[in-house]
Write a protein that holds these residues in place. Structure first.
Motif, mmCIF file in Angstrom:
data_model
loop_
_atom_site.group_PDB
_atom_site.id
_atom_site.type_symbol
_atom_site.label_atom_id
_atom_site.label_comp_id
_atom_site.label_asym_id
_atom_site.label_seq_id
_atom_site.Cartn_x
_atom_site.Cartn_y
_atom_site.Cartn_z
ATOM 1 N N ASN A 1 0.800 -1.225 0.000
ATOM 2 C CA ASN A 1 0.000 0.000 0.000
ATOM 3 C C ASN A 1 0.834 1.277 0.000
ATOM 4 O OD1 ASN A 1 -2.890 -0.481 -0.072
ATOM 5 N ND2 ASN A 1 -2.571 -1.679 1.788
ATOM 6 N N CYS A 2 2.130 1.149 0.302
ATOM 7 C CA CYS A 2 2.994 2.339 0.341
ATOM 8 C C CYS A 2 3.122 2.922 -1.067
ATOM 9 C CB CYS A 2 4.372 1.965 0.895
ATOM 10 S SG CYS A 2 5.592 3.276 0.734
ATOM 11 N N GLU A 3 3.046 4.233 -1.167
ATOM 12 C CA GLU A 3 3.106 4.880 -2.490
ATOM 13 C C GLU A 3 4.515 4.911 -3.061
ATOM 14 O OE1 GLU A 3 1.145 8.700 -1.954
ATOM 15 O OE2 GLU A 3 -0.484 7.642 -0.902
ATOM 16 N N HIS A 4 5.515 4.819 -2.215
ATOM 17 C CA HIS A 4 6.904 4.891 -2.697
ATOM 18 C C HIS A 4 7.731 3.755 -2.119
ATOM 19 C CE1 HIS A 4 5.661 8.829 -4.003
ATOM 20 N NE2 HIS A 4 5.359 9.151 -2.764
ATOM 21 N N GLN B 1 6.742 8.115 4.547
ATOM 22 C CA GLN B 1 6.381 9.532 4.312
ATOM 23 C C GLN B 1 5.028 9.718 3.632
ATOM 24 O OE1 GLN B 1 8.405 11.933 5.407
ATOM 25 N NE2 GLN B 1 9.892 10.412 6.102
ATOM 26 N N CYS B 2 4.582 8.710 2.874
ATOM 27 C CA CYS B 2 3.374 8.909 2.062
ATOM 28 C C CYS B 2 2.116 8.910 2.937
ATOM 29 C CB CYS B 2 3.279 7.818 0.993
ATOM 30 S SG CYS B 2 2.945 6.174 1.648
ATOM 31 N N ALA B 3 0.976 9.226 2.283
ATOM 32 C CA ALA B 3 -0.288 9.329 3.022
ATOM 33 C C ALA B 3 -0.599 8.010 3.730
ATOM 34 C CB ALA B 3 -1.419 9.703 2.068
ATOM 35 N N TRP B 4 -0.340 6.890 3.022
ATOM 36 C CA TRP B 4 -0.599 5.586 3.634
ATOM 37 C C TRP B 4 0.297 5.352 4.854
ATOM 38 C CZ3 TRP B 4 -3.355 1.299 4.367
ATOM 39 C CH2 TRP B 4 -2.704 0.193 4.915
ATOM 40 N N CYS B 5 1.618 5.550 4.653
ATOM 41 C CA CYS B 5 2.565 5.279 5.737
ATOM 42 C C CYS B 5 2.246 6.121 6.971
ATOM 43 C CB CYS B 5 4.000 5.557 5.283
ATOM 44 S SG CYS B 5 4.665 4.247 4.231
ATOM 45 N N LYS B 6 1.741 7.349 6.740
ATOM 46 C CA LYS B 6 1.474 8.240 7.879
ATOM 47 C C LYS B 6 0.073 8.063 8.453
ATOM 48 C CE LYS B 6 4.838 11.753 7.497
ATOM 49 N NZ LYS B 6 5.187 13.151 7.479
#
Ligand SMILES: [Zn+2]
Length: 337
Positions: free
Chosen positions: A65-68, A77-82
């Protein structure tokens, strides 16, 4: 922090693929699949308990699901991770306690709704072989054609109990029993973070108690750390916990056997049984001592002694009088030339 009230296994559960001990093939393949966007929609993780199936499933669920996602790691850092709401897209179901068809119907029903935070909804089903026949049937169709936003990870200790139709729909990964040096590394890492002192022999003794399972080794490490209460962790202290016998006592027994000292043998066997628990640990101790003696001075008597004790294994496991059998073997060895 009081080591008695927390569990090392939970506190130090790996958060990234490269932190998982002893499953390089699995973790590298999964990381590559995410990096190259060749993700499957149904996975089957097989392996004995405590080898990291659920841990890897959770890492995969976050990574996918992580964007990067990069270099085997989530970006952080991404919206998912945060997001504090990752659990709205990651579901963990224990088939051992929810094995009926109703639990699966609810699950199948929820599959059609899109993910809330990330790109994928990931369903991790632990001990999937515990599902009833009707529960499996309810799952099969969804497993065959899951919506594009859904990934199933089925984990099991007993893959042979799964229907071939379930197995054939999944990408299968076999988790190996974790090798001793890998478990040692994990325990060592945890002790370093906890600022606990343990020598190499103690680390090895703790890792051996895991018998291929990182989780079991770390649970035992919990007990040892609590028992030692900040003092350096040693094999002597570990032996006090497990009813283990110090290696020097077995070495003494072997010396007395070699010297045909029957009275000494009787006395040492009594010392061993005063503290020993568990036939397997007892036999490992004596066989190691015989092997060490044989390497230095190979004699027919030592070869016979090794055979005598090795043959004792099935008897000792079920004997009501293990002391008697063990002593007899030692005395027979003592009289041999
Ligand atoms: Zn990210």
């Amino acid at each position: 922090m009081n080591p008695a009230v927390k569990s090392f296994y939970r506190v130090y559960r790996p958060q990234n693929f490269d932190a998982v001990g002893g499953q390089e093939f699995v973790t590298k393949t999964l990381a590559n699949q995410i990096a190259t966007n060749k993700i499957g929609h149904a996975y089957l993780f097989c392996g004995t308990r405590g080898t990291g199936k659920t841990t890897v499933a959770k890492i995969f669920a976050r990574a996918v699901n992580c964007e990067h996602f990069h270099d085997g790691k989530v970006c952080g850092q991404c919206a998912w991770c945060k997001s504090p709401n990752q659990n709205m897209d990651i579901f963990e179901i224990d088939a051992a306690s929810n094995n009926g068809v109703d639990a699966v119907r609810d699950l199948v029903d929820s599959v059609k709704y899109p993910p809330v935070v990330g790109r994928y909804k990931v369903y991790i089903i632990d001990e999937v072989h515990m599902f009833s026949g009707s529960a499996f049937n309810a799952l099969l169709k969804t497993l065959e054609e899951p919506p594009a936003h859904v990934i199933f990870i089925l984990a099991t200790t007993e893959p042979h109990k799964l229907l071939p139709t379930v197995q054939s729909r999944c990408l299968r990964f076999n988790f190996q029993n974790v090798a001793l040096p890998d478990i040692i590394k994990v325990v060592q890492g945890v002790f370093k973070k906890e600022k606990l002192t343990a020598d190499d022999a103690a680390l090895t003794a703790i890792a051996k108690e895991g018998r291929g399972s990182v989780r079991d080794a770390l649970s035992f490490a919990d007990t040892v750390a609590a028992y030692c209460a900040g003092e350096p962790i040693t094999v002597a202290k570990i032996n006090q916990i497990v009813g283990g016998v110090d290696a020097t006592v077995f070495a003494r027994l072997v010396q007395q056997i070699t010297a045909h000292d029957a009275a000494g043998v009787r006395k040492t066997v009594a010392d061993i049984f005063a503290v020993a628990t568990g036939a397997d640990r007892l036999l490992t101790g004596v066989l190691d001592a015989i092997k060490d003696a044989y390497v230095t001075t190979p004699t027919p008597q030592l070869a016979n002694t090794l055979k005598l004790f090795a043959n004792l294994e099935p008897t000792l496991k079920y004997a009501t009088d293990p002391h008697g059998y063990f002593e007899t073997a030692a005395l027979v060895a003592c009289g041999a030339n």
